[in-house]
Design an enzyme around this catalytic site. Structure first.
Site, short mmCIF file in Angstrom:
data_model
loop_
_atom_site.label_atom_id
_atom_site.label_comp_id
_atom_site.label_asym_id
_atom_site.label_seq_id
_atom_site.Cartn_x
_atom_site.Cartn_y
_atom_site.Cartn_z
N SER A 12 16.49 52.25 -10.29
CA SER A 12 16.95 53.64 -10.24
C SER A 12 15.82 54.56 -9.77
O SER A 12 15.71 55.68 -10.23
CB SER A 12 17.40 54.08 -11.62
OG SER A 12 16.34 53.85 -12.55
N ASN A 14 13.70 56.08 -6.18
CA ASN A 14 14.10 56.95 -5.08
C ASN A 14 15.24 56.34 -4.27
O ASN A 14 16.29 56.96 -4.05
CB ASN A 14 12.84 57.17 -4.22
CG ASN A 14 12.96 58.24 -3.19
OD1 ASN A 14 12.55 58.07 -2.04
ND2 ASN A 14 13.49 59.39 -3.54
N TRP A 15 15.07 55.07 -3.89
CA TRP A 15 16.10 54.41 -3.07
C TRP A 15 17.28 53.97 -3.95
O TRP A 15 18.44 54.12 -3.57
CB TRP A 15 15.47 53.22 -2.36
CG TRP A 15 16.29 52.48 -1.32
CD1 TRP A 15 16.27 51.14 -1.11
CD2 TRP A 15 17.19 53.03 -0.33
NE1 TRP A 15 17.10 50.80 -0.06
CE2 TRP A 15 17.68 51.95 0.43
CE3 TRP A 15 17.64 54.32 -0.03
CZ2 TRP A 15 18.59 52.12 1.48
CZ3 TRP A 15 18.55 54.49 1.02
CH2 TRP A 15 19.02 53.41 1.76
N PHE A 42 14.80 51.85 -15.84
CA PHE A 42 13.57 51.54 -16.59
C PHE A 42 13.27 52.83 -17.37
O PHE A 42 12.86 53.83 -16.79
CB PHE A 42 12.47 51.19 -15.60
CG PHE A 42 11.17 50.78 -16.23
CD1 PHE A 42 11.02 49.52 -16.79
CD2 PHE A 42 10.09 51.64 -16.23
CE1 PHE A 42 9.81 49.13 -17.35
CE2 PHE A 42 8.87 51.26 -16.78
CZ PHE A 42 8.74 50.00 -17.34
N PHE A 98 7.71 44.27 -9.35
CA PHE A 98 8.33 44.08 -10.67
C PHE A 98 9.42 43.00 -10.67
O PHE A 98 10.01 42.72 -11.70
CB PHE A 98 8.93 45.40 -11.18
CG PHE A 98 7.94 46.53 -11.22
CD1 PHE A 98 6.73 46.40 -11.88
CD2 PHE A 98 8.22 47.74 -10.59
CE1 PHE A 98 5.81 47.44 -11.92
CE2 PHE A 98 7.30 48.80 -10.63
CZ PHE A 98 6.10 48.64 -11.29
N LYS A 121 11.89 45.98 -0.19
CA LYS A 121 11.00 45.67 0.93
C LYS A 121 9.66 45.20 0.39
O LYS A 121 8.94 45.97 -0.23
CB LYS A 121 10.84 46.89 1.83
CG LYS A 121 12.14 47.22 2.58
CD LYS A 121 12.04 48.48 3.40
CE LYS A 121 13.34 48.69 4.20
NZ LYS A 121 13.41 50.02 4.81
N LYS A 205 6.91 46.01 7.95
CA LYS A 205 6.71 47.35 8.55
C LYS A 205 5.92 48.25 7.61
O LYS A 205 5.27 49.21 8.06
CB LYS A 205 8.04 47.97 8.97
CG LYS A 205 9.00 48.31 7.84
CD LYS A 205 8.76 49.65 7.24
CE LYS A 205 9.66 49.91 6.05
NZ LYS A 205 9.25 51.10 5.29
N ASN A 243 4.39 55.41 2.57
CA ASN A 243 3.20 54.62 2.87
C ASN A 243 2.31 55.35 3.87
O ASN A 243 1.10 55.45 3.70
CB ASN A 243 3.61 53.26 3.46
CG ASN A 243 4.16 52.33 2.40
OD1 ASN A 243 3.43 51.83 1.55
ND2 ASN A 243 5.47 52.10 2.42
#
Ligand SMILES: NC(=O)C1=CN([C@@H]2O[C@H](COP(=O)(O)OP(=O)(O)OC[C@H]3O[C@@H](n4cnc5c(N)ncnc54)[C@H](O)[C@@H]3O)[C@@H](O)[C@H]2O)C=CC1
Ligand SMILES: O=C(CO)COP(=O)(O)O
EC number: 1.1.1.8
Length: 322
Positions: A12, A14-15, A42, A98, A121, A205, A243
Site C-alpha cells: 500500500s 505509492n504504487w 504495513f 521486503f 521492480k 531501468k 531514483n
C-alpha cells in the site's frame, strides 16, 4: 459461472495505492470480481492515527498517495494473512527488499490455486545468479505468477494521465482476466507472453535512472543523460522517477542516499541502488563486470565511496568504444 474472484493487493505504498484506485473501481464494476478488495497495509501511525484506520475512514492513503480518494470497497487490512488467505488473485506491490519476509509469512496460508501478479521492480541474487522477483514468489508460495510493468509513475497514474503498461503472462486466459482487472480508459494494458523480459526491463531501468540523476546533479546536458537511456520506462524514469530525483540531490548536496531517501521520500523506497548492488554481485560472480560500465559505476558511487564527480569518467572506457 464460477464465483467472483477475490482480489488482494499486497502492499500500500505509492504504487500500491495508485493500483488500489484502479483495481477497486474495476472490481466494483465487473461481476467476475468480488467487489471487496483487500489491501494489506504495513501498519504505521500517521498524525497519531493508524494508517489502516485513516484509509478505511477517510479513504485516502495520506502518507503514500496524498490527495487521491480510494474507492470505498478497498479495505485496508493490517494483518497480512487476514488480507491474503481467501484471495484468488494476489497483486504483489511492495519494495523488492521486503518480498522474502512477506512470502515466508504467507507460505502455506493461501489458496493453492491463487493467481499471483508482481508489480515489483527489482531483482534478487540467488546462488546461481540473477533471480526474478516473480520467481522468488513462485518458489516460496508455489503459485502461478505473472508480472505487470511499464512507464507508470504512480502519481501520474492516480491523476489518470494516459499511460500504457504491459502484463507478462504465459497463460492466455489468465492474461485476459488480469487485463480485465487492471485496464482503464487511461491505463492501457498489452498482454505478452514474454514475462521474464517484461520483468527484467522493469527492474534494470532503475539503475539507469540513478545514473541519469547523477548526470543532472553534475550539470551535464541532455546528450550525456540520453547516452544511458533506452525506451519507454527508461525515458520516464530518467525524467520523472524517484531514483533519478534522489540521485540528482546526491550529486548536488553530498548527503548520503539513505539520508536523502528519508528527507525526500517520506517513507517511500528507492529500488535503484539496491538493484545495482544485487546486479553487481551477479555480474562479478560471472566475471563480466567490465562489460557493464554504467551498472558498475552506479554501484561504485552508491556503495564503494567512489566520488560521484567521477561518474562520467567511469563511462569513458565502455567496451563498445574500444
Ligand atoms: N511508485 C511508483 O511510481 C512505481 C513503483 N513501482 C514499483 O512498485 C514497488 C512498490 O513501490 P511503491 O508502492 O511505490 O512503494 P513505496 O516506495 O511507496 O514504499 C513504501 C511502502 O513500503 C512499505 N514498507 C516499509 N517497510 C516495510 C516492511 N518492513 N515490510 C513491508 N513493507 C514495508 C510501507 O508500508 C509502504 O507501503 C517497487 O518495486 C517499485 O519499483 C512500479 C511502478 C511505479
Ligand atoms: O517505476 C517507475 C516508473 O515506471 C517509478 O520509478 P521510481 O521508483 O524511480 O519513482
Amino acid at each position: 459461472m464460477s464465483s467472483p474472484k477475490r482480489v488482494c493487493i499486497v502492499g500500500s505504498g505509492n504504487w500500491g495505492s495508485a493500483i488500489a484506485k484502479i483495481v477497486g473501481t474495476n472490481a466494483r464494476n465487473n461481476s467476475k470480481f468480488d467487489s471487496t478488495v483487500n489491501m494489506w497495509v504495513f501498519e504505521e501511525t500517521v498524525n497519531g492515527r493508524k494508517l489502516t484506520e485513516i484509509i478505511n475512514t477517510d479513504h485516502e492513503n495520506v502518507k503514500y498517495l496524498p490527495g487521491h480518494k480510494l474507492p470505498e470497497n478497498v479495505v485496508a487490512v493490517p494483518d497480512l494473512l487476514d488480507a491474503a488467505k481467501s484471495a484468488d488473485i494476489l497483486l504483489f506491490v511492495i519494495p523488492h527488499q521486503f518480498i522474502g519476509r512477506v512470502c515466508d509469512t504467507m507460505k502455506g496460508q493461501i489458496k493453492p490455486d491463487t493467481l499471483g501478479m508482481s508489480l515489483i521492480k527489482g531483482v534478487d541474487e540467488g546462488p546461481d545468479g540473477l533471480k526474478l522477483i516473480s520467481e522468488v514468489i513462485r518458489e516460496k508460495l508455489g503459485i502461478k505468477m505473472s508480472v505487470l510493468m511499464g512507464a507508470n509513475i504512480a502519481n501520474e497514474v492516480a491523476e489518470e494521465k494516459f499511460c500504457e503498461t504491459t502484463i507478462g503472462c504465459r497463460d492466455q486466459a489468465q492474461g485476459a482476466l488480469l487485463k480485465e482487472l487492471m485496464q482503464t480508459h487511461h491505463f492501457r494494458v498489452t498482454v505478452v507472453q514474454e514475462a521474464d523480459v517484461v520483468e527484467i526491463c522493469g527492474a534494470l531501468k532503475n539503475i539507469v535512472a540513478v545514473g541519469a540523476g547523477f548526470c543532472d546533479g553534475l550539470g551535464f546536458g541532455d546528450n550525456t543523460k540520453a547516452a544511458s537511456c533506452g525506451v519507454a520506462d527508461l525515458i520516464t524514469t530518467c525524467y520523472g522517477g524517484r531514483n533519478r530525483k534522489v540521485a540528482e540531490a546526491f550529486a548536488k548536496t553530498g548527503k548520503s542516499l539513505e539520508e536523502l531517501e528519508k528527507e525526500m521520500l517520506n517513507g517511500q523506497k528507492l529500488q535503484g541502488p539496491a538493484t545495482a548492488a544485487e546486479v553487481h554481485t551477479i555480474l562479478k560472480n560471472k566475471g563480466v563486470l567490465d562489460r557493464f560500465p554504467l551498472f558498475n559505476a552506479v554501484y561504485g558511487i552508491c556503495y564503494e565511496g567512489r566520488p560521484v564527480t567521477e561518474f562520467i569518467h567511469c563511462l569513458q572506457n565502455h567496451p563498445e568504444h574500444q
